[in-house]
Design a protein around this motif. Structure first.
Motif, PDB file in Angstrom:
ATOM      1  N   GLY A 124      42.733 102.774  57.415  1.00  0.00           N
ATOM      2  CA  GLY A 124      42.412 101.367  57.593  1.00  0.00           C
ATOM      3  C   GLY A 124      43.108 100.742  58.784  1.00  0.00           C
ATOM      4  N   PHE A 125      44.317 101.214  59.087  1.00  0.00           N
ATOM      5  CA  PHE A 125      45.041 100.710  60.255  1.00  0.00           C
ATOM      6  C   PHE A 125      44.316 101.088  61.543  1.00  0.00           C
ATOM      7  CE2 PHE A 125      49.516  99.432  58.982  1.00  0.00           C
ATOM      8  CZ  PHE A 125      49.223  99.329  57.640  1.00  0.00           C
ATOM      9  N   LEU A 126      43.776 102.303  61.582  1.00  0.00           N
ATOM     10  CA  LEU A 126      43.026 102.747  62.757  1.00  0.00           C
ATOM     11  C   LEU A 126      41.738 101.948  62.882  1.00  0.00           C
ATOM     12  CD1 LEU A 126      43.395 106.622  62.316  1.00  0.00           C
ATOM     13  CD2 LEU A 126      44.952 105.036  63.461  1.00  0.00           C
ATOM     14  N   GLU A 127      41.084 101.698  61.756  1.00  0.00           N
ATOM     15  CA  GLU A 127      39.831 100.944  61.766  1.00  0.00           C
ATOM     16  C   GLU A 127      40.026  99.533  62.302  1.00  0.00           C
ATOM     17  OE1 GLU A 127      38.241 100.962  57.868  1.00  0.00           O
ATOM     18  OE2 GLU A 127      37.899 103.123  57.804  1.00  0.00           O
ATOM     19  N   ILE A 128      41.089  98.863  61.840  1.00  0.00           N
ATOM     20  CA  ILE A 128      41.288  97.479  62.267  1.00  0.00           C
ATOM     21  C   ILE A 128      41.626  97.418  63.749  1.00  0.00           C
ATOM     22  CG2 ILE A 128      43.746  97.356  61.668  1.00  0.00           C
ATOM     23  CD1 ILE A 128      41.167  94.558  61.221  1.00  0.00           C
ATOM     24  N   GLY A 245      39.757  82.583  49.115  1.00  0.00           N
ATOM     25  CA  GLY A 245      41.161  82.496  49.485  1.00  0.00           C
ATOM     26  C   GLY A 245      41.714  83.691  50.220  1.00  0.00           C
ATOM     27  N   GLN A 246      40.910  84.731  50.416  1.00  0.00           N
ATOM     28  CA  GLN A 246      41.440  85.892  51.125  1.00  0.00           C
ATOM     29  C   GLN A 246      41.416  85.665  52.634  1.00  0.00           C
ATOM     30  OE1 GLN A 246      38.335  85.798  49.926  1.00  0.00           O
ATOM     31  NE2 GLN A 246      36.969  87.251  50.926  1.00  0.00           N
ATOM     32  N   VAL A 261      32.363  90.646  59.879  1.00  0.00           N
ATOM     33  CA  VAL A 261      33.402  89.979  59.093  1.00  0.00           C
ATOM     34  C   VAL A 261      34.294  91.046  58.487  1.00  0.00           C
ATOM     35  CG1 VAL A 261      33.892  88.598  57.039  1.00  0.00           C
ATOM     36  CG2 VAL A 261      32.018  87.947  58.564  1.00  0.00           C
ATOM     37  N   GLN A 262      35.593  90.850  58.607  1.00  0.00           N
ATOM     38  CA  GLN A 262      36.546  91.771  57.989  1.00  0.00           C
ATOM     39  C   GLN A 262      37.480  90.965  57.095  1.00  0.00           C
ATOM     40  OE1 GLN A 262      40.211  92.080  59.135  1.00  0.00           O
ATOM     41  NE2 GLN A 262      40.446  93.274  57.254  1.00  0.00           N
ATOM     42  N   TYR A 263      37.727  91.478  55.895  1.00  0.00           N
ATOM     43  CA  TYR A 263      38.747  90.856  55.058  1.00  0.00           C
ATOM     44  C   TYR A 263      39.582  91.937  54.400  1.00  0.00           C
ATOM     45  CZ  TYR A 263      35.802  91.635  50.889  1.00  0.00           C
ATOM     46  OH  TYR A 263      35.043  92.202  49.885  1.00  0.00           O
ATOM     47  N   ILE A 270      37.872  95.619  54.437  1.00  0.00           N
ATOM     48  CA  ILE A 270      36.468  95.630  54.040  1.00  0.00           C
ATOM     49  C   ILE A 270      35.666  94.965  55.159  1.00  0.00           C
ATOM     50  CG2 ILE A 270      34.782  94.872  52.321  1.00  0.00           C
ATOM     51  CD1 ILE A 270      36.819  96.847  51.220  1.00  0.00           C
ATOM     52  N   TYR A 271      34.514  95.555  55.507  1.00  0.00           N
ATOM     53  CA  TYR A 271      33.692  95.033  56.589  1.00  0.00           C
ATOM     54  C   TYR A 271      32.328  94.601  56.053  1.00  0.00           C
ATOM     55  CZ  TYR A 271      37.251  97.269  59.421  1.00  0.00           C
ATOM     56  OH  TYR A 271      38.463  97.637  59.966  1.00  0.00           O
TER      57      TYR A 271
END
Length: 309
Positions: A124-128, A245-246, A261-263, A270-271
């Protein structure tokens, strides 16, 4: 041996009906598809569904086996710009700017700096990092803490030390290093427009204690003066906030249909890409912008909060 191994896994996962995400979690010899490859596949699947074309019919256009279309749409099989154009033509997609942008994405073979961290930080760190790098502009809406790209090293360290289960010091330092690389990329001269809408709660949360929090507020004020950065604050008096609220990020693509959109979630980012989601979150961002203080008012407010801490 490697070919036979992966062939076995391909057949097993196909028969079992498992997704490509399941494959990389189960198969230690494979790696997850990049966020960019996944997005290309998602868009091609949207086009195919809208055109009511079967996977077999799409495969015939490219001269491939039907299963390869599934893998392309999952992001696990590379597709060339020429093949993207061929599929779009078969699907009768009329938006030429959208098709051209998608084809350009397929032709991009850039190895980003985040690849240096593969295996050292969660996927997930690589994805963001890839997601941020390719965005043509972003708006980040944060409630509990300042946006990652605006955090100081000490503040980030305090955030990572709150993880459950606790992280080892080595893992914490690796994640901090990765986050600081994100900061350098997004806050450097000439970077794409970056808007941060930050709730007052995020300003008052004392990760790392009073001194670390005060330094963090100073860092935000400093970054707010960069020409490509806009910082706005939503106060407790604003009347509430929109959505569940996220924290969310709305990222612009080369064309509006490629916005994202990413949260955050406990298990990773999540995309969201559907037209309905994009419209919904654009409205959320607009509402929170309207409820926020002005740019100068936000800076003054942050300075006041710092004095109160």
């Amino acid at each position: 041996m490697g070919y036979m191994y992966h062939h076995f896994w391909d057949m097993y996962l196909y028969v079992a009906g498992l997704s490509i995400q399941s494959r990389w979690m189960l198969d230690p010899m494979s790696s997850p598809p990049s966020a960019r490859k996944q997005r290309i596949g998602i868009e091609l699947r949207k086009m195919r569904d809208a055109a009511d074309v079967t996977a077999a019919e799409a495969a015939a256009v490219l001269g491939l086996a039907r299963t390869k279309i599934t893998l392309i749409e999952q992001g696990s099989y590379a597709v060339t710009p020429k093949r993207v154009m061929a599929l779009a033509h078969r699907y009768e997609e009329a938006d030429s700017a959208y098709v051209s942008a998608l084809a350009a994405m397929a032709g991009d073979r850039t190895k980003g700096w985040w690849e240096e961290y593969r295996g050292a930080v969660p996927p997930g760190f690589l994805e963001i990092a890839e997601f941020e790098y390719n965005a043509k502009g972003m708006c980040s809406y944060q409630i509990c803490h300042p946006p990652g790209p605006m955090q100081t090293e000490q503040y980030s360290r305090a955030v990572f030390r709150e993880a459950e289960p606790p992280l080892t010091p080595r893992i914490v330092e690796t994640r901090i290093e990765h986050r600081m690389r994100r900061c350098e990329t997004l806050m450097k001269d000439g970077a794409q427009p970056y808007t941060a809408i930050v709730h007052e709660a995020a300003l008052r949360m004392r990760f790392g204690g009073r001194a670390v929090t005060r330094d963090q507020l100073d860092r935000m004020l400093e970054l707010s003066h960069l020409p490509h950065v806009t910082l706005r604050v939503v106060t407790f008096e604003s009347g509430g906030f929109v959505g569940s609220g996220q924290a969310i990020i709305y990222a612009r693509g080369d064309v509006p249909r490629l916005d994202t959109v990413q949260y955050d979630s406990v298990d990773g980012p999540i995309y969201l890409h559907s037209a309905e989601h994009l419209e919904k979150y654009r409205a959320i961002v607009d509402k929170m912008t309207n409820r926020s203080l002005s740019i100068e008012g936000s800076r003054d407010f942050i300075a006041r909060v710092k004095k109160e801490i």
